[in-house]
Write a protein that holds these residues in place. Structure first.
Motif, PDB file in Angstrom:
ATOM      1  N   UNK A  31      47.464  34.525  28.389  1.00 56.09           N
ATOM      2  CA  UNK A  31      47.753  35.858  29.111  1.00 56.09           C
ATOM      3  C   UNK A  31      46.454  36.366  29.328  1.00 56.09           C
ATOM      4  N   UNK A  32      45.127  37.436  29.531  1.00 59.29           N
ATOM      5  CA  UNK A  32      44.592  38.244  29.132  1.00 59.29           C
ATOM      6  C   UNK A  32      44.470  39.631  29.547  1.00 59.29           C
ATOM      7  N   UNK A  33      44.189  40.486  28.091  1.00 58.14           N
ATOM      8  CA  UNK A  33      43.972  42.111  28.559  1.00 58.14           C
ATOM      9  C   UNK A  33      42.919  42.318  28.852  1.00 58.14           C
ATOM     10  N   UNK A  34      42.218  42.454  29.986  1.00 58.27           N
ATOM     11  CA  UNK A  34      41.155  43.189  30.695  1.00 58.27           C
ATOM     12  C   UNK A  34      41.763  44.722  30.571  1.00 58.27           C
ATOM     13  N   UNK A  35      42.003  45.757  30.060  1.00 62.51           N
ATOM     14  CA  UNK A  35      43.295  46.612  30.731  1.00 62.51           C
ATOM     15  C   UNK A  35      42.161  47.682  30.069  1.00 62.51           C
ATOM     16  N   UNK A  36      41.579  47.679  29.172  1.00 61.07           N
ATOM     17  CA  UNK A  36      40.969  48.890  28.127  1.00 61.07           C
ATOM     18  C   UNK A  36      41.960  49.671  27.024  1.00 61.07           C
ATOM     19  N   UNK A  37      42.569  48.489  27.494  1.00 56.91           N
ATOM     20  CA  UNK A  37      44.133  49.242  26.194  1.00 56.91           C
ATOM     21  C   UNK A  37      44.356  48.184  25.328  1.00 56.91           C
ATOM     22  N   UNK A  58      55.460  39.645  19.114  1.00 56.65           N
ATOM     23  CA  UNK A  58      55.703  40.123  16.711  1.00 56.65           C
ATOM     24  C   UNK A  58      54.867  41.127  17.012  1.00 56.65           C
ATOM     25  N   UNK A  59      54.606  40.256  15.246  1.00 55.65           N
ATOM     26  CA  UNK A  59      54.421  41.598  14.767  1.00 55.65           C
ATOM     27  C   UNK A  59      52.630  42.189  15.092  1.00 55.65           C
ATOM     28  N   UNK A  60      52.144  41.291  16.055  1.00 50.85           N
ATOM     29  CA  UNK A  60      50.583  41.251  16.806  1.00 50.85           C
ATOM     30  C   UNK A  60      50.502  42.303  17.833  1.00 50.85           C
ATOM     31  N   UNK A  61      49.520  42.432  17.695  1.00 56.72           N
ATOM     32  CA  UNK A  61      49.268  43.574  19.728  1.00 56.72           C
ATOM     33  C   UNK A  61      47.883  42.633  19.810  1.00 56.72           C
ATOM     34  N   UNK A  62      47.277  43.087  21.158  1.00 57.82           N
ATOM     35  CA  UNK A  62      46.365  41.922  22.048  1.00 57.82           C
ATOM     36  C   UNK A  62      46.081  43.470  22.516  1.00 57.82           C
ATOM     37  N   UNK A  63      44.813  43.591  21.567  1.00 54.32           N
ATOM     38  CA  UNK A  63      43.634  44.690  21.790  1.00 54.32           C
ATOM     39  C   UNK A  63      43.083  44.761  23.372  1.00 54.32           C
ATOM     40  N   UNK A  86      53.685  46.316  27.562  1.00 49.17           N
ATOM     41  CA  UNK A  86      54.349  48.025  26.021  1.00 49.17           C
ATOM     42  C   UNK A  86      53.034  47.785  25.985  1.00 49.17           C
ATOM     43  N   UNK A  87      52.016  49.077  26.209  1.00 49.49           N
ATOM     44  CA  UNK A  87      51.046  49.462  25.530  1.00 49.49           C
ATOM     45  C   UNK A  87      51.228  50.392  24.586  1.00 49.49           C
ATOM     46  N   UNK A  88      49.897  50.569  24.043  1.00 49.35           N
ATOM     47  CA  UNK A  88      50.073  51.725  22.669  1.00 49.35           C
ATOM     48  C   UNK A  88      50.368  52.751  22.305  1.00 49.35           C
ATOM     49  N   UNK A  89      50.317  53.052  23.620  1.00 48.94           N
ATOM     50  CA  UNK A  89      51.004  54.684  24.002  1.00 48.94           C
ATOM     51  C   UNK A  89      52.759  54.963  23.984  1.00 48.94           C
ATOM     52  N   UNK A  90      53.136  53.387  23.954  1.00 51.90           N
ATOM     53  CA  UNK A  90      54.534  53.140  24.782  1.00 51.90           C
ATOM     54  C   UNK A  90      54.861  53.238  26.730  1.00 51.90           C
ATOM     55  N   UNK A  91      53.303  53.045  26.937  1.00 53.15           N
ATOM     56  CA  UNK A  91      53.643  53.112  28.551  1.00 53.15           C
ATOM     57  C   UNK A  91      54.301  51.373  28.623  1.00 53.15           C
ATOM     58  N   UNK A 105      46.701  31.103  34.801  1.00 54.37           N
ATOM     59  CA  UNK A 105      46.712  32.929  34.018  1.00 54.37           C
ATOM     60  C   UNK A 105      47.207  34.237  34.534  1.00 54.37           C
ATOM     61  N   UNK A 106      47.124  34.646  33.852  1.00 57.83           N
ATOM     62  CA  UNK A 106      47.642  35.633  34.465  1.00 57.83           C
ATOM     63  C   UNK A 106      46.753  37.174  33.778  1.00 57.83           C
ATOM     64  N   UNK A 107      46.161  37.121  34.456  1.00 61.61           N
ATOM     65  CA  UNK A 107      45.038  38.999  33.557  1.00 61.61           C
ATOM     66  C   UNK A 107      45.288  39.906  34.132  1.00 61.61           C
ATOM     67  N   UNK A 108      45.188  40.845  32.830  1.00 57.68           N
ATOM     68  CA  UNK A 108      45.762  42.195  33.766  1.00 57.68           C
ATOM     69  C   UNK A 108      44.780  42.750  33.428  1.00 57.68           C
ATOM     70  N   UNK A 109      44.078  43.740  34.566  1.00 58.18           N
ATOM     71  CA  UNK A 109      43.292  44.768  35.074  1.00 58.18           C
ATOM     72  C   UNK A 109      44.824  46.510  34.887  1.00 58.18           C
ATOM     73  N   UNK A 110      43.270  47.123  34.625  1.00 56.82           N
ATOM     74  CA  UNK A 110      43.878  48.589  35.214  1.00 56.82           C
ATOM     75  C   UNK A 110      42.967  49.080  36.333  1.00 56.82           C
ATOM     76  N   UNK A 111      43.805  49.687  37.327  1.00 53.11           N
ATOM     77  CA  UNK A 111      43.226  49.800  38.541  1.00 53.11           C
ATOM     78  C   UNK A 111      43.079  51.406  38.556  1.00 53.11           C
ATOM     79  N   UNK A 112      43.513  52.665  37.337  1.00 55.10           N
ATOM     80  CA  UNK A 112      42.814  53.935  37.573  1.00 55.10           C
ATOM     81  C   UNK A 112      44.405  54.954  37.465  1.00 55.10           C
ATOM     82  N   UNK A 113      45.306  53.891  37.643  1.00 53.11           N
ATOM     83  CA  UNK A 113      46.623  54.187  38.004  1.00 53.11           C
ATOM     84  C   UNK A 113      47.935  53.607  37.682  1.00 53.11           C
ATOM     85  N   UNK A 114      47.280  52.299  37.851  1.00 55.28           N
ATOM     86  CA  UNK A 114      48.514  50.559  37.247  1.00 55.28           C
ATOM     87  C   UNK A 114      47.859  49.919  36.938  1.00 55.28           C
ATOM     88  N   UNK A 115      48.652  49.154  36.109  1.00 60.16           N
ATOM     89  CA  UNK A 115      48.247  47.990  35.595  1.00 60.16           C
ATOM     90  C   UNK A 115      48.706  46.544  36.670  1.00 60.16           C
TER      91      UNK A 115
END
Length: 120
Positions: A31-37, A58-63, A86-91, A105-115
């Motif tokens: 899982x690859x987080x490229x959302x900016x969040x 678990x107790x970890x996060x993915x910056x 689930x993002x840091x802001x609850x979205x 691989x699953x890559x997450x990006x943010x398009x300005x309105x949605x993941x």
């Protein structure tokens, strides 16, 4: 006797080399987080399930900019899975019926309105 063993080994290789029988334990992915969040929770459950189960971080996060390898027990047979982020802001963002027997691989990006979920 030796010929029978060779034939049995060949038959077993044919069965386990087929997509259906070999699909077990092929669900592992990155899982690859490229959302900016920052991602605070990740849930992966079989598509046939009515429950998300536990947060696999678990107790970890993915910056943003990080990768997490997700592994499954050898006995896992299902291929179709749902993913909830689930993002840091609850979205939340969800993807349904991902064939993890075909995705590495699953890559997450943010398009300005949605993941956006990208698979390879």
């Amino acid at each position: 006797m030796r010929r029978r063993l060779v034939l049995a080994a060949f038959a077993a290789a044919s069965v386990f080399g087929s997509t259906g029988a070999f699909a077990q334990a092929q669900q592992n992915f990155s899982l690859i987080n490229r959302t900016g969040f920052q991602i605070n929770e990740v849930y992966v459950s079989p598509s046939a399930s009515n429950s998300w189960g536990r947060d696999i971080l678990g107790d970890g996060v993915m910056p943003s900019g990080t990768r997490r390898n997700i592994t499954f027990p050898q006995r896992t047979r299902a291929c179709m899975f749902d993913l909830r982020i689930v993002y840091e802001d609850g979205d939340r963002s969800e993807a349904r019926e991902i064939n993890l027997c075909e995705v590495s691989n699953i890559t997450l990006t943010f398009t300005g309105r949605a993941t956006r979920f990208s698979y390879d």
